[in-house]
Design a protein around this motif. Structure first.
Motif, PDB file in Angstrom:
ATOM      1  N   THR A  27      76.364 122.902  27.069  1.00  0.00           N
ATOM      2  CA  THR A  27      77.197 122.178  26.108  1.00  0.00           C
ATOM      3  C   THR A  27      78.480 121.760  26.816  1.00  0.00           C
ATOM      4  OG1 THR A  27      76.336 123.448  24.244  1.00  0.00           O
ATOM      5  CG2 THR A  27      78.397 122.260  23.903  1.00  0.00           C
ATOM      6  N   VAL A  28      78.829 120.490  26.673  1.00  0.00           N
ATOM      7  CA  VAL A  28      80.037 119.951  27.286  1.00  0.00           C
ATOM      8  C   VAL A  28      81.047 119.666  26.181  1.00  0.00           C
ATOM      9  CG1 VAL A  28      81.036 118.074  28.635  1.00  0.00           C
ATOM     10  CG2 VAL A  28      78.751 118.943  29.205  1.00  0.00           C
ATOM     11  N   VAL A  29      82.252 120.186  26.360  1.00  0.00           N
ATOM     12  CA  VAL A  29      83.342 119.974  25.415  1.00  0.00           C
ATOM     13  C   VAL A  29      84.467 119.258  26.140  1.00  0.00           C
ATOM     14  CG1 VAL A  29      85.045 121.058  23.913  1.00  0.00           C
ATOM     15  CG2 VAL A  29      82.737 122.011  24.069  1.00  0.00           C
ATOM     16  N   VAL A  30      84.952 118.142  25.552  1.00  0.00           N
ATOM     17  CA  VAL A  30      86.069 117.377  26.131  1.00  0.00           C
ATOM     18  C   VAL A  30      87.276 117.567  25.230  1.00  0.00           C
ATOM     19  CG1 VAL A  30      86.890 115.137  26.940  1.00  0.00           C
ATOM     20  CG2 VAL A  30      84.432 115.700  27.058  1.00  0.00           C
ATOM     21  N   PHE A  86      78.885 117.381  23.446  1.00  0.00           N
ATOM     22  CA  PHE A  86      77.470 117.028  23.506  1.00  0.00           C
ATOM     23  C   PHE A  86      76.727 118.098  24.297  1.00  0.00           C
ATOM     24  CE2 PHE A  86      79.484 115.010  27.137  1.00  0.00           C
ATOM     25  CZ  PHE A  86      78.622 115.255  28.192  1.00  0.00           C
ATOM     26  N   GLY A  87      75.420 118.200  24.044  1.00  0.00           N
ATOM     27  CA  GLY A  87      74.590 119.186  24.718  1.00  0.00           C
ATOM     28  C   GLY A  87      73.481 118.532  25.519  1.00  0.00           C
ATOM     29  N   LEU A 124      85.064 120.952  29.623  1.00  0.00           N
ATOM     30  CA  LEU A 124      84.659 122.349  29.660  1.00  0.00           C
ATOM     31  C   LEU A 124      83.142 122.429  29.541  1.00  0.00           C
ATOM     32  CD1 LEU A 124      87.318 123.689  27.116  1.00  0.00           C
ATOM     33  CD2 LEU A 124      87.583 123.292  29.577  1.00  0.00           C
ATOM     34  N   LEU A 125      82.515 123.240  30.385  1.00  0.00           N
ATOM     35  CA  LEU A 125      81.057 123.372  30.408  1.00  0.00           C
ATOM     36  C   LEU A 125      80.664 124.788  30.041  1.00  0.00           C
ATOM     37  CD1 LEU A 125      78.291 122.058  31.109  1.00  0.00           C
ATOM     38  CD2 LEU A 125      78.600 122.960  33.420  1.00  0.00           C
ATOM     39  N   TYR A 126      79.681 124.892  29.118  1.00  0.00           N
ATOM     40  CA  TYR A 126      79.188 126.194  28.672  1.00  0.00           C
ATOM     41  C   TYR A 126      77.668 126.226  28.766  1.00  0.00           C
ATOM     42  CZ  TYR A 126      83.850 126.698  26.676  1.00  0.00           C
ATOM     43  OH  TYR A 126      85.211 126.764  26.499  1.00  0.00           O
ATOM     44  N   GLU A 150      82.309 128.192  31.493  1.00  0.00           N
ATOM     45  CA  GLU A 150      81.559 128.491  32.711  1.00  0.00           C
ATOM     46  C   GLU A 150      82.113 127.679  33.889  1.00  0.00           C
ATOM     47  OE1 GLU A 150      79.207 130.721  32.934  1.00  0.00           O
ATOM     48  OE2 GLU A 150      78.833 131.150  30.813  1.00  0.00           O
ATOM     49  N   GLU A 151      82.347 126.406  33.658  1.00  0.00           N
ATOM     50  CA  GLU A 151      82.956 125.519  34.642  1.00  0.00           C
ATOM     51  C   GLU A 151      83.922 124.597  33.902  1.00  0.00           C
ATOM     52  OE1 GLU A 151      82.514 125.543  37.909  1.00  0.00           O
ATOM     53  OE2 GLU A 151      80.946 127.091  37.920  1.00  0.00           O
ATOM     54  N   ASP A 152      84.962 124.153  34.596  1.00  0.00           N
ATOM     55  CA  ASP A 152      85.889 123.216  33.963  1.00  0.00           C
ATOM     56  C   ASP A 152      86.504 122.302  35.007  1.00  0.00           C
ATOM     57  OD1 ASP A 152      87.579 125.567  34.867  1.00  0.00           O
ATOM     58  OD2 ASP A 152      89.149 124.198  34.167  1.00  0.00           O
ATOM     59  N   THR A 153      86.882 121.127  34.567  1.00  0.00           N
ATOM     60  CA  THR A 153      87.597 120.181  35.412  1.00  0.00           C
ATOM     61  C   THR A 153      88.490 119.358  34.497  1.00  0.00           C
ATOM     62  OG1 THR A 153      87.376 118.452  37.098  1.00  0.00           O
ATOM     63  CG2 THR A 153      85.804 118.402  35.273  1.00  0.00           C
TER      64      THR A 153
END
Length: 331
Positions: free
Chosen positions: A247-250, A269-270, A300-302, A316-319
């Protein structure tokens, strides 16, 4: 007058060809064929790798070094002059086979990379098989040149008789050798069959288009007009070793004195990715900014569903990328 080498005649050599060395040569050839024919991860391929790497080369070398069998106490004291080739018992032979195999394999691993063959699965299996077969044939010659009464032979019945006899029991040194070899082989088997998990990894990247329309990392527009959207491309690379849901959160984040004072979710979005695959998604976000104001757009990535309050710390990861609105020039 008889000669100890009379068995080296054509038919005598065939008739007296050591069964154990024949089995070693055939086993090495079969192991090579299986390793190079079956796909990586095959259970049969893994099974034949163990004897090819941990036993067969060493056993062939031991046969070259020690063609004779071990003497018992009565033989050792019957003559004052020892003219017999030095031999070892079965336990020592098996232990040395593993120990020498563990010496041969690293040598092969060091030599192959500097050759035209390179250090690959096929070249390693071929080299170990070739070394084993060549050493086994040298062992055959050495053994057939040893007097028949002193020659090492594989005879299960005779071995059991010797082990049960009072005069040739297993010595303490032999027992320690077997225990040490067993522990070493057991550790290697555990390493092969249950390797320590490396955890895998996931990569998150943010791209933007340059003047030529090509995606370039970090080329996201950082200066926009009020109300203008920011196009960006989010890339997710799955190297976790299995299919994974993401799942990506902006978020839009307002920061004052190094602290996040406000978070606004702009997009979510997933996606589900198979192992060793990468997916890119085009995203357009519209920050809510005043003239001359700057905010941070964080991606943000989950794995799976995100928490109730997504942050850079629990992702989990972020940029991220900084976005600034240009001051209006309208009169």
């Amino acid at each position: 007058m008889s000669h100890g080498t009379s068995t080296l005649t054509r038919f005598g050599a065939v008739r007296n060809y050591p069964a154990d060395l024949a089995a070693v040569s055939i086993g090495a050839a079969v192991a090579y064929a299986i390793v190079t024919s079956f796909q990586e991860g095959s259970g049969l391929r893994l099974l034949v790798t163990f004897p090819l790497a941990l036993f067969l080369p060493g056993y062939a070398l031991v046969s070259v070094l020690f063609p004779a069998t071990a003497r018992n106490v009565q033989d050792a004291t019957s003559t004052s002059v020892d003219t017999r080739p030095r031999g070892i018992d079965v336990v020592e032979r098996l232990g040395l086979s593993v120990a020498l195999s563990l010496t041969i394999v690293p040598i092969v691993a060091l030599v192959l990379p500097v050759t035209q063959l390179g250090f690959t699965t096929v070249s390693t299996a071929a080299t170990l098989a070739l070394v084993t077969i060549v050493l086994a044939q040298m062992g055959v010659v050495r053994r057939l040149r040893t007097p028949e009464t002193e020659r090492f032979t594989v005879s299960p019945v005779a071995s059991l008789t010797r082990l049960r006899g009072d005069e040739t029991g297993i010595t303490l040194s032999s027992a320690v050798l077997v225990l040490a070899v067993g522990l070493a082989v057991g550790a290697l088997l555990v390493g092969f069959l249950a390797p320590v998990s490396t955890g895998g990894f996931t990569e998150l990247a943010l791209y933007g288009e340059n003047e030529d329309g090509e995606l370039v990392a970090g080329e996201v527009d950082s200066a926009i007009e009020p109300g203008e959207s920011v196009p960006m491309t989010v890339s997710v690379d799955n190297q976790e070793g299995e299919e994974t849901e993401y799942t990506v959160v902006v978020q839009q984040q307002r920061i004052e004195d190094g602290e996040i004072v406000e978070r606004t979710q702009l997009e979510e979005f997933g996606t589900t990715l198979a192992d060793n695959t990468t997916e890119t998604s085009d995203v357009n976000v519209t920050p809510t900014l005043e003239d001359g104001e700057s905010v941070r757009i964080s991606v943000l990535l989950y794995q799976g569903d995100p928490p109730a309050e997504p942050t850079n710390e629990n992702a989990e990861e972020d940029t991220f990328v900084w976005v600034t609105t240009e001051e209006s020039t309208d009169e």
